[in-house]
Design a protein around this motif. Structure first.
Motif, short mmCIF file in Angstrom:
data_model
loop_
_atom_site.label_atom_id
_atom_site.label_comp_id
_atom_site.label_asym_id
_atom_site.label_seq_id
_atom_site.Cartn_x
_atom_site.Cartn_y
_atom_site.Cartn_z
N UNK A 1 -18.91 20.90 -58.54
CA UNK A 1 -18.35 21.20 -59.94
C UNK A 1 -17.17 22.41 -59.80
N UNK A 2 -16.48 22.34 -60.72
CA UNK A 2 -15.57 23.27 -60.84
C UNK A 2 -14.99 23.51 -62.29
N UNK A 3 -14.44 24.48 -62.66
CA UNK A 3 -13.82 24.60 -64.09
C UNK A 3 -12.73 25.66 -63.94
N UNK A 4 -11.96 25.63 -65.21
CA UNK A 4 -11.12 26.74 -65.32
C UNK A 4 -11.19 26.87 -67.17
N UNK A 5 -10.30 27.44 -67.61
CA UNK A 5 -10.13 27.79 -69.06
C UNK A 5 -9.84 26.53 -69.80
N UNK A 6 -9.47 25.32 -69.14
CA UNK A 6 -9.00 24.16 -69.71
C UNK A 6 -10.03 23.22 -69.34
N UNK A 7 -10.25 22.81 -68.21
CA UNK A 7 -10.74 21.64 -67.76
C UNK A 7 -12.02 22.16 -66.61
N UNK A 8 -12.99 21.18 -66.79
CA UNK A 8 -14.02 21.13 -65.90
C UNK A 8 -14.44 19.88 -65.13
N UNK A 9 -14.72 19.84 -64.06
CA UNK A 9 -14.80 18.57 -63.17
C UNK A 9 -16.19 18.66 -62.46
N UNK B 1 -0.38 9.17 -60.03
CA UNK B 1 -0.51 10.39 -60.89
C UNK B 1 -0.62 11.59 -59.96
N UNK B 2 -0.65 11.55 -58.61
CA UNK B 2 -0.91 12.69 -57.59
C UNK B 2 0.28 12.61 -56.63
N UNK B 3 1.50 12.67 -56.91
CA UNK B 3 2.62 12.92 -55.88
C UNK B 3 2.25 14.05 -55.02
N UNK B 4 2.65 13.98 -53.96
CA UNK B 4 2.34 15.18 -53.12
C UNK B 4 2.85 16.44 -53.24
N UNK B 5 3.99 16.61 -53.33
CA UNK B 5 4.69 17.61 -53.77
C UNK B 5 4.18 18.51 -54.97
N UNK B 6 4.04 17.65 -56.09
CA UNK B 6 3.43 18.05 -57.48
C UNK B 6 2.12 18.46 -57.13
N UNK B 7 1.28 17.67 -56.42
CA UNK B 7 -0.25 18.57 -56.08
C UNK B 7 -0.29 19.57 -55.23
N UNK B 8 0.68 19.66 -54.43
CA UNK B 8 0.54 21.11 -53.68
C UNK B 8 1.05 22.19 -54.45
N UNK B 9 1.88 22.15 -55.40
CA UNK B 9 2.33 23.06 -56.55
C UNK B 9 1.12 23.38 -57.41
N UNK B 10 0.25 22.17 -57.65
CA UNK B 10 -0.75 22.62 -58.50
C UNK B 10 -1.95 23.39 -57.84
N UNK B 11 -2.25 22.98 -56.44
CA UNK B 11 -3.12 23.62 -55.82
C UNK B 11 -2.67 25.39 -55.69
N UNK B 12 -1.38 25.49 -55.44
CA UNK B 12 -0.81 26.96 -55.33
C UNK B 12 -1.11 27.57 -56.84
N UNK B 13 -0.90 26.74 -57.94
CA UNK B 13 -0.97 27.34 -58.94
C UNK B 13 -2.58 27.83 -59.42
N UNK C 1 -8.66 35.14 -42.76
CA UNK C 1 -8.02 35.12 -44.00
C UNK C 1 -8.12 33.61 -44.51
N UNK C 2 -8.05 33.54 -45.73
CA UNK C 2 -8.03 32.13 -46.50
C UNK C 2 -6.69 31.93 -47.01
N UNK C 3 -6.46 30.55 -47.24
CA UNK C 3 -5.29 30.20 -47.97
C UNK C 3 -4.95 31.02 -49.39
N UNK C 4 -6.23 31.11 -50.07
CA UNK C 4 -5.94 32.21 -51.32
C UNK C 4 -5.40 33.49 -51.13
N UNK D 1 -4.72 28.65 -57.08
CA UNK D 1 -5.18 29.79 -56.37
C UNK D 1 -4.67 31.03 -57.14
N UNK D 2 -3.80 31.10 -58.06
CA UNK D 2 -3.33 32.16 -58.79
C UNK D 2 -4.02 32.36 -60.23
N UNK D 3 -4.99 31.37 -60.35
CA UNK D 3 -5.47 31.31 -61.86
C UNK D 3 -6.90 31.90 -61.81
N UNK D 4 -6.91 33.25 -62.38
CA UNK D 4 -8.30 33.95 -62.28
C UNK D 4 -9.46 33.44 -63.09
#
Length: 313
Positions: free
Chosen positions: A57-65, A18-30, A268-271, A32-35
């Motif tokens: 822990x971590x969360x956004x508007x839709x998921x929490x982990x 469920x975590x192909x590397x190119x898609x996961x890298x895109x998810x990480x970039x996305x 500097x950070x990746x963000x 980092x742009x999500x306030x």
């Protein structure tokens, strides 16, 4: 998300699928742009025998982990994995658990995908050859990630265990890559513009300077006491090249840099890179000299993996 959606209970193989590397890298970039993303400091509980228990822990508007894993560096001597645990995924609105992911698999793949994303943005020579120092779980994950996401076709492998080195080389060959043993990692730095160091980080392994066109992902040392790169080399990289870290958590975790006396909080950070706050964020302004990317880990990367699994990018 539907209130009747069944839980996803993924074993290691299903989690990896469920975590192909190119898609996961895109998810990480996305991510980092999500306030809406919120990631509090992780809790690290020392264990009596020298290991650690991590609660992240971590969360956004839709998921929490919540990531709950143990790290026991002496476990290979027991025939057990160094990292064990799970990631529990919840719906942020209803609070209902919706997935359980294999923690070590997510850790390996999201760490390699973070390195991949940084390399995609900053590596001057993306085709390699690639040098991997440390032929364990992270060595394998980075090999696959750089092959899938950058198209790397040649790798040099160094490990304290020659058997482990040859096993990783054999895996590279199954991917259609050319693979070579690198008995001396410092000598191999001269031929490889892509470098990943992912050793157990109990002692300095690398003391030579990377090539001027090198991209280095330094992964192994993720606590202040751990170290892979010699202090003098880190200081030279800070003055002659460009050093960045994955997140501000590295300010107090990046062992290599802290032991070299580098002001990590000023880096500097990746963000910063992804959000355009770094002076060299644009493609026409690549940083000068070797790039040294220090990765320490962050629960946000696990949240990005959960978003990738749930296809919510």
């Amino acid at each position: 998300m539907s209130a009747t959606m069944p839980d996803l209970l993924l074993n290691p193989a299903s989690t990896a699928q469920a975590l192909p590397y190119p898609a996961l890298a895109e998810a990480i970039e996305s991510l980092l742009k999500d306030p809406s993303v919120q990631v509090p400091p992780r809790i690290v509980q020392p264990l009596p025998a020298g290991g650690s228990l991590f609660v992240m822990p971590a969360c956004d508007a839709r998921l929490a982990i919540t990531k709950l894993i143990s790290f026991v560096p002496t476990n290979p001597g027991r025939g057990l994995p160094t990292i064990q645990g799970d990631i529990v995924v919840f719906d942020s609105v209803s609070g209902r658990r919706i997935a359980l992911l294999d923690g070590p698999t997510v850790t390996a793949r999201r760490t390699a995908a973070v390195s991949l994303l940084a390399a995609q943005k900053l590596a001057p020579n993306r085709l390699g050859p690639l040098l991997i120092v440390g032929a364990g779980v992270q060595g394998l994950a980075h090999l696959e990630a750089f092959h899938a996401g950058l198209g790397v076709k040649e790798v040099w492998v160094n490990s304290r265990s020659e058997r482990s080195a040859h096993a990783l080389m054999a895996h590279a060959q199954t991917l259609g890559m050319r693979a070579h043993h690198a008995p001396d990692p410092n000598a191999a730095l001269a031929r490889c513009p892509l470098v990943v160091s992912c050793t157990p980080a109990q002692q300095v392994v690398l003391n030579a300077m990377p090539r001027p066109d090198a991209f280095v992902a330094a992964v192994g040392a993720f606590t202040p006491r751990m170290v892979e790169w010699q202090a003098d080399t880190c200081r030279r990289l800070a003055t002659e090249g460009t050093v960045l870290v994955d997140t501000r958590d590295a300010d107090h975790e990046a062992g290599d840099l802290l032991q070299a006396g580098i002001e990590v909080a000023q880096l500097p950070t990746l963000a910063d890179l992804i959000q355009g706050r770094a002076a060299w964020s644009g493609r026409a302004q690549r940083p000068q000299g070797p790039v040294f990317f220090k990765s320490c880990g962050w629960a946000g990367w696990d949240l990005a993996a959960a978003r990738c699994v749930m296809k919510l990018n």
